[in-house]
Design a protein around this motif. Structure first.
Motif, short mmCIF file in Angstrom:
data_model
loop_
_atom_site.label_atom_id
_atom_site.label_comp_id
_atom_site.label_asym_id
_atom_site.label_seq_id
_atom_site.Cartn_x
_atom_site.Cartn_y
_atom_site.Cartn_z
N ILE A 17 -4.67 0.78 -3.14
CA ILE A 17 -5.38 0.25 -1.96
C ILE A 17 -4.55 0.49 -0.70
O ILE A 17 -5.06 0.94 0.33
CB ILE A 17 -5.70 -1.24 -2.14
N ARG A 18 -3.26 0.20 -0.80
CA ARG A 18 -2.39 0.43 0.37
C ARG A 18 -2.28 1.92 0.68
O ARG A 18 -2.25 2.32 1.85
CB ARG A 18 -1.02 -0.18 0.11
N ALA A 19 -2.22 2.75 -0.38
CA ALA A 19 -2.14 4.20 -0.17
C ALA A 19 -3.40 4.74 0.48
O ALA A 19 -3.36 5.74 1.21
CB ALA A 19 -1.88 4.91 -1.50
N LEU A 20 -4.54 4.08 0.24
CA LEU A 20 -5.79 4.49 0.89
C LEU A 20 -5.81 4.12 2.36
O LEU A 20 -6.74 4.49 3.10
CB LEU A 20 -6.98 3.83 0.17
N GLY A 21 -4.79 3.37 2.80
CA GLY A 21 -4.72 2.97 4.21
C GLY A 21 -5.49 1.71 4.50
O GLY A 21 -5.82 1.44 5.67
N LEU A 22 -5.78 0.91 3.49
CA LEU A 22 -6.60 -0.28 3.67
C LEU A 22 -5.73 -1.53 3.71
O LEU A 22 -4.87 -1.72 2.85
CB LEU A 22 -7.61 -0.41 2.52
N PRO A 23 -5.95 -2.42 4.70
CA PRO A 23 -5.21 -3.67 4.74
C PRO A 23 -5.49 -4.51 3.50
O PRO A 23 -6.64 -4.63 3.07
CB PRO A 23 -5.75 -4.36 6.00
N LEU A 24 -4.44 -5.06 2.90
CA LEU A 24 -4.58 -5.90 1.72
C LEU A 24 -4.02 -7.28 2.05
O LEU A 24 -2.89 -7.40 2.54
CB LEU A 24 -3.82 -5.27 0.54
#
Length: 922
Positions: free
Chosen positions: A99-106
């Motif tokens: 998820i982080r690698a996709l550039g999405l805030p977690l």
């Protein structure tokens, strides 16, 4: 359905989707046996959302570890839930990485739930008139819906605004908390008002409007009976505190302290390197290929930096490459010098066909170190093709290199290249490694072992695809028609990637001495032997097959007529849809199994079971069998005769079966039935040429002998040591009778037990096979284990070891990985346990016959003068062409060498026959 505004703020309930993805198919694992299905499901949903809505602002929210404020309010909140399964817990960290690698805030905030974080962000954005899309499967979220906030369930593709919430639940978003408080929530252990379900809750809210009104004036509730005693008003008064608590527990908190405002929750460019690494570890090959091929979804921003990352601990191929095209004698000489100096070089051929018997050599490629490769074109003949070196001239210059056993070569599926070069007059020597087989021995179930798949898996590299340079379908070009500008990088890359794969795989094999031995002592020597067998081919009697085709056609017609008579109508015997209607709607047969889409199955195993009670399925099974024989063998074999040799040439596959067994195709020799008259007649068409005979030798009860050795059961060891008929000996033990008094029926049943148990057959399966009651079959099994306790001990220890290690091993160290051995699904786990018991025996048998082939091939090469040629390998059987006058002597030697292929605590026994055709010799 409500309209979603452009570019909404997307808030994803990660925890909700994580659990739903975990319990939904497919239940994926990677080649290491690690669960990956939940990760795949959540990431797939995220990709869908990103592609569909292309949001600039997004967050994926998860529950934090530990208790929340609701646990302080009510100790029993969610207390009934079992702990998170280990194979789900193990997927959280890799999912967060992706998820982080996709550039999405977690986001994950201790002390509150994901619902509360989402509720806080959504309400703040809504107050600023920003459209919000909450992606969740949780009904509690319906309380957040307003004119700006919408819910989407991507698993069911349903979208809910205020009207849809009211239509689904019977109350609007502003009364969802009241609704949940009254009826409670079993999933979260919210108590609610005792005895109130959905219909009663709706009725109460219709009358009173809210929980607050009910608590303020309970007497105004209409007199609904409550379990035949107290009125509903009294029940509200008695449980007022519990109702208030339920209301508080069901209320999503919307004032959580956040480190980021919703404006800051922006999608960032994806970390391409990290995605490559994560997808490689998870073995999500399609997504990995998209990134490497620069075809990732447009809504996922990708970084443009050079890839210098690791996939499965190996650098990906963003290194500089130097690929040469050899067009002059000087260039060829320069590369010959490099090949001579290299400690190991990769070699690959480019041809006009995948059929090794008709393929014409178009070019060759070589690699001497990672990134340095060359393509030597020899026969590109398209209009405007540049001048190339004469093929024969170039091959003669290369011959000393290619035929030097001291110069070590590596290739990918070198058996094909050996055959192609042999057809061109070159005997390739010095074959030291084969990357296809290195991968296969390292882990036979990890991938398909093709170069493109291996490059993705182990190198994180997307190869140039053949279809990209040659086109597809009927208009696809052969390699000689492809321009050198396009063909040369493709061909050179093949050699380069092969060398890199070897540099990755061999160190891993070397660390495991037994695996390295399986490769060097079994698989590698077999390459040349199989190439020889394939090119030797086998004579067939096309006229005999033609006659059989005519006979089969008549029988097939007769079976069709018989089927129509039984059914009372004409129908397509090959149509699953028509069979479904006929069987289950018109004839009322019981549904044994369903397809993935929920339709009644008409698969072969279903027909076999139905055939026990009904005549029509039996006729259809026979029809299918004969139709397959006709289309696959009697019609097709004569068309497969090679025009030059007059023989049929199959292709053997070393890297297909997980257990180590060989398979074959075009034609498939492994599937010709031997127990039917029609199958044996097909074998009669495999004939010896004039002056020769067919010699067929196979192992006697090899898997049972291996079982005796592995289990060290005294009863089995003694029976084999005394040379007893093992099935008769088992019958004597199971039925408690004298060895000499065993009947043929008892022996038949004992044989079914012997072979059934090594394949993990259950009492149900044995009962069905023998057509006896299940309890009687269970008695046979129990008695067997009582008489042969070593077998039971071996099975139990093997199951436990497989569950612990994730694999089982053959006697020679070949590993057979079982990814589903720890699966939470009982059916898949039990299937893996059955495989764990059988695989060491089947795999050991495969290793033994391969070792026998190697020793026999050495003997043929050194001690015979063309009197014998190995022409086929089928399961536990080897088939030869032999000089008629030396057949008996050769038979004895073949059996002797097969018996010596392994040292077991029971004698290996090979039996052989001689005849004018394969059936006669068997």
């Amino acid at each position: 359905m409500p309209t979603i505004a452009n570019n909404p703020l997307v808030l994803v309930d990660g925890s909700s989707y994580l659990y739903r993805a975990y319990y939904a198919p497919p239940h994926l694992t990677n080649s290491k046996g690690e669960a990956t299905g939940a990760v795949y499901g959540v990431v797939n949903m995220l990709r869908s959302l990103l592609s569909r809505y292309q949001p600039s602002h997004i967050a994926v929210v998860f529950d934090a570890k530990g208790k929340t404020f609701r646990n302080d309010l009510y100790q029993e909140y969610k207390a009934h839930r079992p702990p998170m399964p280990d194979d789900l817990r193990s997927q959280i960290e890799p999912l967060h990485r992706i998820i982080r690698a996709l550039g999405l805030p977690l986001i994950s905030i201790p002390g509150v739930e994901a619902d509360d974080v989402i509720g806080t962000i959504a309400r703040r954005a809504s107050r600023e008139n920003r459209a919000v899309l909450i992606s969740t499967g949780d009904k509690d979220m319906a309380q957040l819906v307003d004119e700006n906030i919408t819910l989407i369930n991507t698993m069911t593709d349903t979208i809910m605004g205020p009207e849809e919430v009211a239509a689904k639940y019977g109350v609007g978003p502003d009364r969802i908390i009241d609704f949940l408080a009254l009826m409670g929530d079993k999933a979260d252990n919210i108590p609610g008002l005792p005895g109130v379900g959905e219909k009663t809750a709706l009725a109460m809210l219709t009358g009173a409007g809210s929980v607050a009104n009910l608590l303020a004036e309970p007497e105004k509730v209409s007199e609904l009976a409550f379990r035949g005693s107290k009125t509903m008003a009294a029940k509200i008064i008695d449980n007022a505190d519990m109702l208030r608590l339920s209301y508080e527990l069901a209320t999503i908190k919307t004032d959580v302290e956040l480190e980021q405002d919703w404006h800051e929750l922006t999608a960032k460019p994806a970390d391409r390197d990290e995605l490559i690494k994560c997808y490689g570890e998870m073995e999500f090959k399609r997504w990995l290929a998209e990134i490497l091929d620069n075809k990732a979804p447009a809504t996922i921003a990708t970084a443009t930096t050079t890839v210098e990352t690791e996939a499965d601990t190996t650098p990906s191929l963003a290194l500089e490459t130097q690929y040469d095209t050899i067009l002059t004698e000087a260039q060829l000489d320069e590369w010959i010098a490099k090949l001579k100096q290299a400690s190991l070089f990769a070699v690959d051929t480019e041809t006009t066909s995948l059929d090794y018997m008709v393929a014409e050599l178009v070019g060759m490629s070589f690699a001497v170190e990672a990134g340095k490769a060359a393509y030597l074109p020899l026969a590109h003949d398209y209009v405007g093709a540049p001048q190339q070196l004469d093929k024969q001239f170039a091959l003669e210059k290369l011959r000393p290199i290619l035929e030097d056993a001291k110069l070590k070569k590596v290739g990918q599926n070198l058996k094909y290249d050996i055959s192609v070069l042999a057809n061109a007059g070159i005997t390739l020597q010095g074959v030291a490694f084969d990357t296809m087989l290195e991968s296969y021995v390292f882990n036979s179930v990890a991938s398909r072992h093709d170069m493109d798949g291996l490059a993705l898996k182990y190198l994180g590299h997307k190869n140039i695809a053949f279809e990209d340079i040659a086109g597809k379908g009927a208009k696809q070009l052969t390699f000689n028609q492809i321009s050198l500008e396009t063909a040369a990088p493709y061909a050179a890359e093949d050699a380069d990637i092969t060398l890199r794969l070897h540099q990755h795989l061999w160190p891993r094999l070397e660390k495991e001495a037994e695996l390295a031995s399986v490769f060097t002592d079994i698989e590698l020597p077999l390459i040349h032997i199989l190439s020889d067998i394939e090119r030797q081919g086998v004579f067939i009697d096309s006229m005999l097959l033609g006659q059989q085709s005519e006979e089969l056609a008549r029988k097939i017609d007769e079976l069709e007529t018989k089927a129509y008579d039984i059914a009372g109508e004409k129908f397509n015997l090959s149509s699953p849809k028509q069979l479904q209607v006929l069987f289950f709607e018109k004839l009322g047969y019981p549904v044994i199994k369903k397809t993935p889409k929920g339709a009644p199955s008409t698969a072969e195993e279903v027909l076999v079971e139905l055939a026990l009670d009904f005549p029509l399925p039996k006729v259809i099974l026979e029809h299918r069998s004969l139709t397959k024989l006709k289309s696959t063998y009697t019609d097709k074999l004569p068309l497969m005769v090679n025009a030059k040799t007059g023989r049929v040439h199959t292709s053997y596959h070393q890297a297909n079966a997980a257990t180590g067994r060989l398979s074959s195709s075009e034609p498939n020799l492994q599937n010709i039935p031997i127990r039917t008259v029609e199958g044996r007649r097909i074998r009669q068409a495999f004939i010896a040429p004039e002056g020769r005979k067919i010699l067929a030798a196979d192992y006697s009860q090899i898997e049972l002998r291996i079982m005796a050795h592995l289990s060290q059961d005294a009863g089995l060891l003694n029976a084999f040591a005394e040379g007893k008929d093992i099935h008769r000996a088992t019958a004597a033990e199971v039925f408690g009778t004298d060895f000499d008094s065993v009947t043929s029926e008892q022996r038949r049943r004992a044989k079914a037990v012997n072979f059934g148990l090594i394949y993990g057959m259950s009492a149900f399966g044995l009962a069905r096979q023998l057509d006896i009651p299940r309890n009687e079959a269970q008695t046979y099994i129990d008695t067997y284990f009582a008489r042969y306790p070593g077998v039971l001990r071996y099975m139990e220890e093997t199951r436990a070891s497989a569950a612990d290690l994730g694999y089982v091993s053959t006697l020679f160290g070949r590993r057979l990985y079982l990814p589903e051995i720890r699966d939470r699904n009982a059916m898949r786990r039990q299937a893996a346990e059955r495989a764990a018991i059988n695989a060491p025996m089947q795999g050991t048998a495969a290793d033994i016959i391969k070792k026998a082939m190697i020793s026999i091939a050495d003997w043929i090469k050194t001690d015979t003068q063309g009197e014998i040629a190995m022409i086929m390998q089928v399961h536990d059987e080897l088939v030869f062409e032999v000089d008629a006058d030396k057949a008996e002597t050769l038979k004895q030697k073949v059996c002797e060498l097969m018996a010596k292929a392994a040292n077991l605590d029971v004698e290996l026994l090979a039996e052989a026959g001689i005849g004018d055709n394969w059936d006669e010799a068997h």
